[in-house]
Motif scaffolding. Sequence first.
Motif, PDB file in Angstrom:
ATOM      1  N   ASP B 203       0.795  -1.228   0.000  1.00 56.50           N
ATOM      2  CA  ASP B 203       0.000   0.000   0.000  1.00 56.50           C
ATOM      3  C   ASP B 203       0.830   1.281   0.000  1.00 56.50           C
ATOM      4  O   ASP B 203       0.267   2.373   0.056  1.00 56.50           O
ATOM      5  N   ASP B 204       2.145   1.163  -0.016  1.00 54.55           N
ATOM      6  CA  ASP B 204       2.975   2.375  -0.070  1.00 54.55           C
ATOM      7  C   ASP B 204       2.922   2.973  -1.466  1.00 54.55           C
ATOM      8  O   ASP B 204       2.873   2.260  -2.471  1.00 54.55           O
ATOM      9  N   ARG B 205       2.970   4.292  -1.493  1.00 51.10           N
ATOM     10  CA  ARG B 205       3.072   5.011  -2.759  1.00 51.10           C
ATOM     11  C   ARG B 205       4.276   5.948  -2.680  1.00 51.10           C
ATOM     12  O   ARG B 205       4.501   6.571  -1.645  1.00 51.10           O
ATOM     13  N   LEU B 206       4.982   6.019  -3.772  1.00 51.58           N
ATOM     14  CA  LEU B 206       6.138   6.900  -3.838  1.00 51.58           C
ATOM     15  C   LEU B 206       6.062   7.732  -5.106  1.00 51.58           C
ATOM     16  O   LEU B 206       5.727   7.214  -6.175  1.00 51.58           O
ATOM     17  N   GLN B 207       6.342   9.001  -4.957  1.00 54.09           N
ATOM     18  CA  GLN B 207       6.513   9.870  -6.130  1.00 54.09           C
ATOM     19  C   GLN B 207       7.829  10.605  -5.982  1.00 54.09           C
ATOM     20  O   GLN B 207       8.126  11.134  -4.902  1.00 54.09           O
ATOM     21  N   VAL B 208       8.619  10.615  -7.033  1.00 51.69           N
ATOM     22  CA  VAL B 208       9.829  11.437  -7.050  1.00 51.69           C
ATOM     23  C   VAL B 208       9.724  12.329  -8.274  1.00 51.69           C
ATOM     24  O   VAL B 208       9.611  11.839  -9.397  1.00 51.69           O
ATOM     25  N   ARG B 209       9.735  13.620  -8.022  1.00 48.61           N
ATOM     26  CA  ARG B 209       9.565  14.555  -9.128  1.00 48.61           C
ATOM     27  C   ARG B 209      10.595  15.662  -8.983  1.00 48.61           C
ATOM     28  O   ARG B 209      10.592  16.378  -7.995  1.00 48.61           O
ATOM     29  N   HIS B 210      11.469  15.751  -9.958  1.00 48.67           N
ATOM     30  CA  HIS B 210      12.532  16.757  -9.936  1.00 48.67           C
ATOM     31  C   HIS B 210      13.281  16.707  -8.618  1.00 48.67           C
ATOM     32  O   HIS B 210      13.607  17.742  -8.037  1.00 48.67           O
TER      33      HIS B 210
END
Lengths: 205, 418
Positions: B203-210
């Motif tokens: 259920d983990d969510r990861l976003q890497v943006r810039h």
Amino acid sequence: MAWMGSDEDLLALARRGDRGAAAAAVYSRFSDDINRLVWRVLGADAEHDDVVHQVFVNVVAGLGKVRDAERLKSWITSVCVKTVRSEIRRRRVRRFFHTGPSEIHRIAAPVEDHEARELLEKAYTLLDALPVDERIAFVLRYIDERPLLEVAEACDCSLATIKRRLGKAEQRFSRLASRDSALAERLARGSRGSVAPEPRMKELA
Amino acid sequence: MSALEKLGKDVGTALKHGPGERRARQLPALLAVDWGRRRRTAWALRAVPALAVAAAIAVVAVWLHGRGSRSAPPATTIELVADGALEEGRWLQVDERALRMTFADESEVLLEPRSVARFSPRSGGDARLTLEAGELRARIRPATVTGRSWSFNAGPFRVLVVGTELSVGWNAQENLLSVHVLHGRVQVRGGPLEPNGLLLASDDRLQVRHGQILIQRGPRSVEELAATTPTTVSPPPAPEKAPTEPVRPAKPMTSSAPSAPGWQELARAGDYRQALTSAEQEGFEPLIERLGAADLALLADAARLGGNASRARQALLTLRRRFPTVAAAQVGAFRLGRLAVAQHDYGEAATWFETYLKSAPSGPLAAEAAGRLIETRARSGNRSGAEAAARDYLARFPGGAYESVARALLRGDKLVPK
């Protein structure tokens, strides 16, 4: 299987729309040249095959537009240069946004000789610091040992432009190399060993 | 020939081997391109900026609305048994229909419409899929069951799959990585998540943006990660982290992952500084007393090329003390000479080059050592010794790289500017 036809035959194949056959023929005819050029501009690069693949995809996609078979080789060289230029720019964007340890190991220790490996690492670290157009001109001229006219043609610019570009690249590379004792020593040794060091820009003046 | 021409020629010579046998994979990959599909999707590539904006909006919408799209199936899906594509390292360009690939290990990967990806054939049982653009969903059987380790690359990131169901999205234009672990565990590495990566669980969510990292921990995540022993996976980042807390930079793991490469692997890959750091963590001094000659020479090279001259010298001296008769010890003398030159200790450097020449008069570095002997003797003020070395050099290596230096010295030129 080696391509036995002429460049004219190859272009005819592309014009008929048989891209699979044209791709195989182009690979057979030009894979040595393209691999060599990509290898020299990027160095021993972990993503070499991917870049070469993209060059061939671009070549096959545009092959139908080439009319003069005699110009095929130089056109393919310019496509290769443009593709590699885009790749370098793409990597720089990546590095800009993801500072810290570089994710790209440009030199993948391709040779057993430590001296050579060290030279490659240092030389390509310096080349990484050059603007992309200067880097490409520098590599074509000095590492691939092409005449100035060919360098200009591959970079799709005039002889005067390529001379200016090379002049800047030489200055920048030499300045950066002077900060590294091993490269500085190598350049100094080269200067001492030269019989009559001609100013580079006078070559075709 | 100018100095730059000579340098360029040397670089070209060092590169002469070219890509070698790696080229064997190029033609099959080129022949595997579906040119018809490339034409059909060309419009999409030309519309990349608009698509990028649309994709970003879509990802943000998914992000805000939780699991709404989690199980939404694509309108049409092509099914493919893709073990052949994996073996051949094929490129995959998906048009309007999603592509569902199944594999012999019972893993499944679904490429969403308008995604581009490519397999990288690897040695052993590993499987790697690089997502150039778009999104994929995957259900991967555990490597402990199948013997095949899966990883997904996206831009500078790498998602190492332990055995899981997940989705990965990558938008190169936006530098946006999104990972959603539906079940199981993955480790995400690369970019700002280095050096130790980030472990994600169910259920983990990861976003890497810039470079900006956004982690949303799922309700099952903390419990699962806490239950993980340090010998199998790294512990999670700080558990007090609130859901959707933006983080910059990434919080490093408190212990290294078990699969972290050793110093030898790092050194062979050319990552010398990291190799030396790893060797220091193992204990440099005990290490150099127990390594074999080849590994000791490798460690010395890692230290030298990693910029730590004192450690390089220490390793080389130990190499020569413990293994005085091996070839690596002879080369070690040459390396010690070079290190001494870098420290401007020309007297010691000359001694080491002499040592090398005595032990390996016809060795691969003999010409270089003989040339450097001229320079180092001259620089240390030993003019007569330098002249003797110059005469020896000209006799043994006529036309060599130091010929002009030797001749200049014998002419009486001042070799070393003071």
